[in-house]
Write a protein that holds these residues in place. Structure first.
Motif, PDB file in Angstrom:
ATOM      1  N   ALA A   3       0.845  -1.348  -0.001  1.00  0.00           N
ATOM      2  CA  ALA A   3       0.015  -0.114  -0.109  1.00  0.00           C
ATOM      3  C   ALA A   3       1.001   1.126   0.051  1.00  0.00           C
ATOM      4  CB  ALA A   3      -0.894  -0.081   1.098  1.00  0.00           C
ATOM      5  N   VAL A   4       0.254   2.316  -0.728  1.00  0.00           N
ATOM      6  CA  VAL A   4       0.922   3.480  -0.504  1.00  0.00           C
ATOM      7  C   VAL A   4      -0.039   4.803  -0.107  1.00  0.00           C
ATOM      8  CG1 VAL A   4       0.780   4.000  -3.115  1.00  0.00           C
ATOM      9  CG2 VAL A   4       2.621   5.216  -1.708  1.00  0.00           C
ATOM     10  N   ILE A   5       0.255   5.411   0.556  1.00  0.00           N
ATOM     11  CA  ILE A   5      -0.725   6.729   0.894  1.00  0.00           C
ATOM     12  C   ILE A   5      -0.334   7.988   0.092  1.00  0.00           C
ATOM     13  CG2 ILE A   5      -1.532   8.263   2.757  1.00  0.00           C
ATOM     14  CD1 ILE A   5      -0.555   6.031   4.636  1.00  0.00           C
ATOM     15  N   VAL A   6      -1.341   8.294  -0.419  1.00  0.00           N
ATOM     16  CA  VAL A   6      -1.618   9.560  -1.232  1.00  0.00           C
ATOM     17  C   VAL A   6      -2.354  10.593  -0.597  1.00  0.00           C
ATOM     18  CG1 VAL A   6      -1.741  10.495  -3.541  1.00  0.00           C
ATOM     19  CG2 VAL A   6      -1.393   8.055  -3.270  1.00  0.00           C
ATOM     20  N   PRO A   7      -1.637  11.628  -0.066  1.00  0.00           N
ATOM     21  CA  PRO A   7      -2.579  12.660   0.411  1.00  0.00           C
ATOM     22  C   PRO A   7      -3.326  13.509  -0.411  1.00  0.00           C
ATOM     23  CG  PRO A   7      -0.570  12.546   1.698  1.00  0.00           C
ATOM     24  CD  PRO A   7      -0.518  11.836   0.376  1.00  0.00           C
ATOM     25  N   VAL A   8      -4.665  13.835  -0.227  1.00  0.00           N
ATOM     26  CA  VAL A   8      -5.383  14.481  -1.327  1.00  0.00           C
ATOM     27  C   VAL A   8      -6.309  15.556  -0.704  1.00  0.00           C
ATOM     28  CG1 VAL A   8      -5.398  12.505  -2.983  1.00  0.00           C
ATOM     29  CG2 VAL A   8      -7.207  13.092  -1.327  1.00  0.00           C
ATOM     30  N   THR A   9      -6.731  16.665  -1.446  1.00  0.00           N
ATOM     31  CA  THR A   9      -7.434  17.805  -1.308  1.00  0.00           C
ATOM     32  C   THR A   9      -6.727  18.606  -0.122  1.00  0.00           C
ATOM     33  OG1 THR A   9      -8.656  16.893   0.870  1.00  0.00           O
ATOM     34  CG2 THR A   9      -9.431  16.034  -1.309  1.00  0.00           C
ATOM     35  N   SER A  10      -7.250  19.736   0.134  1.00  0.00           N
ATOM     36  CA  SER A  10      -6.695  20.905   1.072  1.00  0.00           C
ATOM     37  C   SER A  10      -6.721  20.341   2.578  1.00  0.00           C
ATOM     38  CB  SER A  10      -7.502  21.896   0.886  1.00  0.00           C
ATOM     39  OG  SER A  10      -8.922  21.961   1.228  1.00  0.00           O
ATOM     40  N   PHE A  11      -7.565  19.207   2.723  1.00  0.00           N
ATOM     41  CA  PHE A  11      -7.646  18.463   4.139  1.00  0.00           C
ATOM     42  C   PHE A  11      -6.904  17.365   4.302  1.00  0.00           C
ATOM     43  CE2 PHE A  11     -11.700  20.442   3.301  1.00  0.00           C
ATOM     44  CZ  PHE A  11     -12.024  21.195   4.407  1.00  0.00           C
ATOM     45  N   ALA A  12      -5.383  17.328   3.359  1.00  0.00           N
ATOM     46  CA  ALA A  12      -4.613  16.160   3.145  1.00  0.00           C
ATOM     47  C   ALA A  12      -5.270  14.720   3.893  1.00  0.00           C
ATOM     48  CB  ALA A  12      -3.497  16.724   4.309  1.00  0.00           C
ATOM     49  N   GLN A  13      -6.307  14.349   3.107  1.00  0.00           N
ATOM     50  CA  GLN A  13      -6.813  13.116   3.321  1.00  0.00           C
ATOM     51  C   GLN A  13      -6.063  12.058   2.772  1.00  0.00           C
ATOM     52  OE1 GLN A  13      -8.608   9.617   2.859  1.00  0.00           O
ATOM     53  NE2 GLN A  13      -9.219  10.942   1.083  1.00  0.00           N
ATOM     54  N   ASN A  14      -6.030  10.818   3.811  1.00  0.00           N
ATOM     55  CA  ASN A  14      -5.227   9.943   3.207  1.00  0.00           C
ATOM     56  C   ASN A  14      -5.770   8.970   2.269  1.00  0.00           C
ATOM     57  OD1 ASN A  14      -3.030  10.700   4.887  1.00  0.00           O
ATOM     58  ND2 ASN A  14      -3.572   9.368   6.514  1.00  0.00           N
ATOM     59  N   CYS A  15      -5.874   9.317   0.877  1.00  0.00           N
ATOM     60  CA  CYS A  15      -6.288   8.295   0.071  1.00  0.00           C
ATOM     61  C   CYS A  15      -5.225   7.187  -0.086  1.00  0.00           C
ATOM     62  CB  CYS A  15      -6.421   8.899  -1.456  1.00  0.00           C
ATOM     63  SG  CYS A  15      -6.574   7.918  -2.668  1.00  0.00           S
ATOM     64  N   SER A  16      -5.575   6.048  -0.371  1.00  0.00           N
ATOM     65  CA  SER A  16      -4.582   4.785  -0.139  1.00  0.00           C
ATOM     66  C   SER A  16      -4.667   3.976  -1.494  1.00  0.00           C
ATOM     67  CB  SER A  16      -4.623   3.809   0.876  1.00  0.00           C
ATOM     68  OG  SER A  16      -4.413   4.543   2.095  1.00  0.00           O
ATOM     69  N   VAL A  17      -3.652   3.578  -2.130  1.00  0.00           N
ATOM     70  CA  VAL A  17      -3.768   2.707  -3.235  1.00  0.00           C
ATOM     71  C   VAL A  17      -2.855   1.280  -2.633  1.00  0.00           C
ATOM     72  CG1 VAL A  17      -2.662   2.227  -5.473  1.00  0.00           C
ATOM     73  CG2 VAL A  17      -3.211   4.832  -4.980  1.00  0.00           C
ATOM     74  N   VAL A  18      -3.779   0.539  -2.921  1.00  0.00           N
ATOM     75  CA  VAL A  18      -3.344  -0.807  -2.233  1.00  0.00           C
ATOM     76  C   VAL A  18      -3.293  -1.898  -3.406  1.00  0.00           C
ATOM     77  CG1 VAL A  18      -4.226  -0.368   0.057  1.00  0.00           C
ATOM     78  CG2 VAL A  18      -5.831  -1.654  -1.793  1.00  0.00           C
TER      79      VAL A  18
END
Length: 214
Positions: A3-18
């Protein structure tokens, strides 16, 4: 499983690619926005994305799901059906908080407690963990002792319950009865901020540590 975490949006939300290292097939968990950033992670690590998984219906977690699903030609699974009202209003809520282009969607599959989802040859257990939102689910990969918990629990904190249909006692119950039984050694990826373990939070979290709730 990797898995890798990709912070997204101005809220630094932890999207993950697994992805499953056996088959090379993968999933994107909680693509809230910044799709080019997510696609760059996919290009870097080369998984073949076969689905999108959603923990809950807030715009910073699900706002980019419809467009990404179209771009990749994949289905969306989750969250629980009780979050449908949030997904229906996702465009307006995103606009309110400065996250444009959020689009509503109907997932190919609503999820409930006890369901499983597959990513390649890997199986994730689904746990319904309401409190932050009524239809919130978490994804647990038991072989790697890794859980993706959205906004239920954070390192040193817990999810907010002052949003529509949030409920603090329900959230505490979800954490103690649905997360803790997975085991102290489980590493979790929260919706925001650094990863932690359930054991660490049971020792030190000022909201749900064992000594706080005793």
């Amino acid at each position: 499983m990797q898995a890798v975490i990709v912070p997204v949006t101005s809220f630094a939300q932890n999207c993950s690619v697994v992805w499953c290292t056996e088959t090379g097939k993968g999933a994107v968990i909680d693509p809230g926005g910044d799709l080019e950033r997510i696609e760059q992670a996919i290009e870097t690590h080369h998984p073949v994305i076969e689905k999108i998984l959603i923990t809950h219906g807030h715009f910073d977690h699900a706002g980019g799901a419809a467009e990404l699903a179209e771009r990749l030609g994949v289905p969306i699974e989750g969250p629980g059906a009780d979050d449908g009202f949030l997904i229906d209003a996702i465009t307006e809520r995103g606009d309110d908080f400065g996250v444009p282009n959020c689009r509503p969607f109907t997932p190919s599959r609503w999820l409930t407690d006890g369901d499983t989802v597959t990513v390649g040859a890997q199986t994730f257990d689904v746990r319904h963990c309401p409190g932050h939102t009524p239809g919130h689910v978490v994804f647990f990969h038991q072989p790697s002792q890794l859980a993706f918990v959205g906004d239920v629990l954070f390192a040193g904190s817990i999810g907010r319950t002052d949003f529509p249909r949030g409920d603090h006692p329900t959230l505490i119950r979800s954490i103690t009865t649905r997360l803790w039984p997975m085991g102290d050694d489980v590493t979790f990826v929260p919706g925001h901020g650094p990863v932690s373990t359930f054991g660490q939070e049971r020792r030190t979290n000022p909201f749900v540590a064992d000594h706080v709730l005793a």
